[in-house]
Every structure is written in C-alpha cells, then in structure tokens.
Design a protein around this motif. Sequence first.
Motif, PDB file in Angstrom:
ATOM      1  N   VAL A 189       0.838  -1.202   0.000  1.00  0.00           N
ATOM      2  CA  VAL A 189       0.000   0.000   0.000  1.00  0.00           C
ATOM      3  C   VAL A 189       0.874   1.254   0.000  1.00  0.00           C
ATOM      4  CG1 VAL A 189      -1.707   1.336   1.294  1.00  0.00           C
ATOM      5  CG2 VAL A 189      -1.927  -1.155   1.131  1.00  0.00           C
ATOM      6  N   LEU A 190       1.966   1.209   0.735  1.00  0.00           N
ATOM      7  CA  LEU A 190       2.876   2.366   0.775  1.00  0.00           C
ATOM      8  C   LEU A 190       3.454   2.664  -0.602  1.00  0.00           C
ATOM      9  CD1 LEU A 190       4.935   1.919   4.075  1.00  0.00           C
ATOM     10  CD2 LEU A 190       3.400   3.813   3.490  1.00  0.00           C
ATOM     11  N   GLY A 191       3.704   1.621  -1.353  1.00  0.00           N
ATOM     12  CA  GLY A 191       4.260   1.818  -2.685  1.00  0.00           C
ATOM     13  C   GLY A 191       5.783   1.795  -2.698  1.00  0.00           C
ATOM     14  N   ASP A 195       7.680   5.315  -7.138  1.00  0.00           N
ATOM     15  CA  ASP A 195       6.307   5.695  -7.487  1.00  0.00           C
ATOM     16  C   ASP A 195       6.139   7.212  -7.439  1.00  0.00           C
ATOM     17  OD1 ASP A 195       5.522   3.092  -7.862  1.00  0.00           O
ATOM     18  OD2 ASP A 195       4.743   2.831  -5.829  1.00  0.00           O
ATOM     19  N   ARG A 199       1.105   8.962  -5.332  1.00  0.00           N
ATOM     20  CA  ARG A 199       0.900   7.550  -4.969  1.00  0.00           C
ATOM     21  C   ARG A 199       1.506   7.239  -3.611  1.00  0.00           C
ATOM     22  NH1 ARG A 199       0.688   3.455  -3.012  1.00  0.00           N
ATOM     23  NH2 ARG A 199       0.739   1.330  -3.854  1.00  0.00           N
ATOM     24  N   ARG A 200       2.702   7.725  -3.368  1.00  0.00           N
ATOM     25  CA  ARG A 200       3.360   7.497  -2.082  1.00  0.00           C
ATOM     26  C   ARG A 200       2.607   8.185  -0.955  1.00  0.00           C
ATOM     27  NH1 ARG A 200       7.249   4.060  -0.710  1.00  0.00           N
ATOM     28  NH2 ARG A 200       8.411   5.639   0.422  1.00  0.00           N
ATOM     29  N   SER A 202      -0.607   9.030  -0.874  1.00  0.00           N
ATOM     30  CA  SER A 202      -1.887   8.355  -0.643  1.00  0.00           C
ATOM     31  C   SER A 202      -1.669   7.064   0.151  1.00  0.00           C
ATOM     32  CB  SER A 202      -2.566   8.036  -1.972  1.00  0.00           C
ATOM     33  OG  SER A 202      -2.843   9.207  -2.698  1.00  0.00           O
ATOM     34  N   GLY A 203      -0.621   6.329  -0.219  1.00  0.00           N
ATOM     35  CA  GLY A 203      -0.317   5.092   0.502  1.00  0.00           C
ATOM     36  C   GLY A 203       0.009   5.344   1.962  1.00  0.00           C
TER      37      GLY A 203
END
Length: 245
Positions: A189-191, A195, A199-200, A202-203
Amino acid sequence: LKDGIAAFLSIVPVAGLVYTATWTGWFRSSNAYYRHWAESNPSAQWGWIPDSLRSLAHYHLEAYKFHQGLSADHPYEASAWTWLVMGRPTSFFYESPKQGTAGCELPSCTSAILSVGNPLIWWSAAICLGVLLFWWLGRRDWRAGAVLAGVGAGYLPWFMYPERTTFFFYAVSFEPFLVLALVYCLGLVLGRRTDALWRRRSGFYLVALFVVAAVLLSAFFYPVWTAEVISYQDWRFRMWMPSWI
C-alpha cells in the motif's frame, strides 16, 4: 525449483540447531522432565546418540502421544477452521463483581480475560494471506513465500487431527507470521520509492489511518484483555460474534 529446494535443505540444519538451543535450560537442569530418561533406558540401536539428545527426543515423542490422544469435550474448544476468523476465542477468566465492590458502581458488572485478538489486525492479516499467495505464485516473491511457509508450518498440521481437542490460542504459534503478512501488504500500500509522489502520499495516509484505527481498537478491547471491571453492557458491546460469549 532446484535452487529453492537446495536453499531449504541448507536452512534445515541451522533451524535444528537454533531449536535445540532453545532447550538450553532443560539441558542444564538436573531434574527436568525426562532429563535422564536415556540413562535408565539404554538402546543398542540408538546408543551412539548422546543420552541428553535421546532423552529430549523421548520427551517430544511422549508429548506428541499425549496431545494426539487428547479428545475430551471442552466448552471453549475451537476447530482449526475457525482460527483465522477468531470464531471461538478462549475465555481465561470471567467474574461478575457485586455492586459496591471495587470498581463496580452499577447493578451488573463484568471482569473478564478473553483471548480475542484485535479484529482489525487479525482479520486483515487473514485476508492478506490471499494477497501473499498471489504475489508468491504470480510474482515469484520469495518474501511472500517465506511468510506463507511460516503460517503453514504452524497452522496446517492441526488439520491432520480433526478429533483432537484444540483451542484458539494455539494460533499463537503462527501469529507472528500473520503480522508479517499484514506488514507485507501494508508495504504494498505504501508503494515503491520510484512511485509518483501522489501515490506514495496516498499510501502513507492509508497506512497511517490503519495504524491509528488499530491502536484505537486495541484501547477499546483492552478491558477484556486485562480483566478490568466494566459494566455488563460494555462487555457485551465488545462481544462482536455470538460465539465469543
């Protein structure tokens, strides 16, 4: 496949030594259970094995025989099929303090210790096993395979003895690997570092939200983990499944 088998075989001796080392206290004792069994039971076939190791092996055999034949009914027995969903946690303590006793100012109070885990952590980890299976088979990620191997080693053997009386707290043997499965998925989820920033970010927010929720839920269940005196209604409010009562 050959490389994987070779790696596994190379780990087995090390794992055996580490496990044997955990019995150091037993080896050093002079009166531990079955500590000197081999001395009074010489063997022509296995005499080349040190007495201490033969005694330890006999100890394990006797423990296996006892537990294999244990089939008495118990109100808190729980089939291995129910462990991943915490179908029947074991009650270690339950008391109904009278009104006016320490901590009880209501007509009906409860003090209990239930071996129920944090539902968010436990159920999420159970779901994560499916994710790890996909990542292991589909992506060939050895980390996912290693975690699944730990869960399987501590969990699957119990299905060989369906008639044996079992309890939910036996799952403690593979619980650390369930937590690792959850951590693995939270990492997904962390990415990755490569990324995009959104994305990072949000994770990170999702993982932070999960951790905060888990901490709050732990505080919610704390009274039934530590035998705090609470009202009966508050206790029932924490019994999320009928089988927990």
